[in-house]
Design an enzyme around this catalytic site. Structure first.
Site, PDB file in Angstrom:
ATOM      1  CB  SER A 155      13.029   6.976  -3.181  1.00 14.88           C
ATOM      2  OG  SER A 155      11.950   6.080  -3.101  1.00 14.88           O
TER       3      SER A 155
ATOM      4  CE  LYS B 230      11.473   5.304  -6.968  1.00 16.42           C
ATOM      5  NZ  LYS B 230      11.324   5.270  -5.509  1.00 16.42           N
TER       6      LYS B 230
ATOM      7  CE  LYS C 142      13.344  10.105  -6.306  1.00 17.17           C
ATOM      8  NZ  LYS C 142      12.590  10.351  -5.048  1.00 17.17           N
TER       9      LYS C 142
ATOM     10  CB  SER D  61       9.579   9.055  -5.318  1.00 19.28           C
ATOM     11  OG  SER D  61      10.614   8.223  -4.854  1.00 19.28           O
TER      12      SER D  61
END
Length: 373
Positions: A56, A59, A218, A111
């Site tokens: 993730s 993202k 992140k 997420s």
């Protein structure tokens, strides 16, 4: 044409020095990197260019593409394709509508995989078109060993990056104020457009509370990627960006924080800005075959970068010019090397002018002499 190459060393030359506490043996990630967030230079790396799944952390790019290509007030409609996404998800329902701004908070803080698809489809028309935008942006940033297929980072064929590329993307992202505002928010609440559904999300980036200088960025996890994290800190005017990939698998969720703390502390303790070259610095250039034996020149631009005591810095000055030379002509360049890698370059400009000493010049001077008499 004159070609002259001059090189010299500055600062202390110490090669292969590695403090034990920061050695690779203490990093748990299979791939890790710490970079100067201002210019992308690798300050420390452990297999930093190995292509790997990045989960993730994908993202980060999804959020940037959305912010740069769409209004945050855009109304986004949920498709059946988004509804079918696996966990982690917000459990969106087909035809629900949300403002993009709200979905970006949900995507980055929690997420949510389904939300990433909603964003991608509404920004670019399809996941495939959105992935094309992601890959174009990656090349623009310099992340040349990255291939995006999904907007959420779920494991997929040909979806990969490197620790270095993800750090570059993170460094680019944190220069966007709205992006930083999103990823540093602790909690956020919103409603769908109809007002019938209320959603509250909280930030899963624990490093925000571990380091007072942290500005995100992140987390990520999939079965292939393991635990991943891209982080950034701002400390005393310095921007450090780190990335750890394949940093353990369940139950070792905390490994990524251990490694990130090591990398960031290394940056803060060992690296400070030093000026290597100053704009306008003058030097004398000896001229052969000219009407002057020597002219003045100057360096165009500054070179200031993060350096440690262990870094070997070399300045190579090369000249390549043809007579005659006029003021502000480019005479050559200065290349800055750190640990044998070229990290910056600057032009050398003429301050003085000089003509070529030849028959034409002599005739010109003779004519000037008689005309002026």
């Amino acid at each position: 044409m004159k070609r002259i190459i001059i090189s010299f060393l500055c600062f202390l030359l110490v090669i292969n020095v590695k403090a034990p506490v920061y050695g690779e043996e203490t990093l748990l990630a299979k791939s890790a990197v710490l970079i100067d967030g201002e210019n992308g230079r690798i300050l420390y790396g452990k297999e930093p260019e190995q292509k790997m799944a990045m989960a993730s952390t994908t993202k980060i790019m999804t959020c940037i593409i959305a912010l740069e290509n769409c209004s945050q007030d855009k109304v986004m409609t949920v498709s059946q394709n988004a509804v079918n996404l696996p966990k982690v998800r917000m459990n969106v329902k087909k035809d629900e509508q949300y403002y993009m701004k709200d979905l970006l908070y949900a995507m980055m803080l929690e997420s949510y995989n389904d939300v990433a698809v909603v964003v991608a489809e509404n920004v670019a028309g399809s996941v495939e078109n959105f992935a094309r935008l992601m890959n174009e942006k990656a090349r623009e940033i310099g992340a040349v060993n990255t291939s995006f297929v999904t907007p959420n980072g779920l494991d997929a064929d040909n979806h990969y990056s490197t620790a270095y590329d993800m750090a570059l993307i993170g460094a680019y992202a944190v220069k966007n104020d709205e992006f930083v505002k999103i990823v540093t928010t602790s909690n956020y609440s919103f409603h769908d457009i109809s007002g019938t559904r209320s959603v509250s999300v909280s930030n899963k980036d624990a490093y925000l509370t571990m380091d007072k200088d942290s500005i995100g960025i992140k987390t990520g996890f999939t079965g292939n990627a393991g635990y991943c994290f891209v982080g950034a800190v701002k400390s005393n005017g310095r921007l450090f960006v780190s990335c750890v990939l394949a940093c353990g698998w369940p139950p070792n969720k905390s490994y990524k924080w251990h490694d990130t703390k090591l990398l960031m502390n290394m940056g803060k303790e060992k690296f400070d800005y030093k000026t290597i070259v100053k704009n306008g610095s003058e030097l004398n250039l000896n001229i052969e075959g000219g009407t002057k034996n020597q002219i003045k020149a100057q360096i165009e631009g500054d070179s200031t970068m993060l350096l440690s005591k262990e870094d070997a810095v070399e300045i190579k000055t090369s000249f390549d010019y043809t007579l005659p030379v006029k003021k502000n002509d480019v005479l050559g360049k200065v290349d800055i090397y750190v640990n044998n890698q070229c990290v910056d370059e600057h032009n050398i400009l003429a301050i003085d002018s000089v003509e070529k000493y030849n028959y034409k010049y002599c005739v010109k001077k003779i004519l000037e002499y008689f005309i002026l008499q």
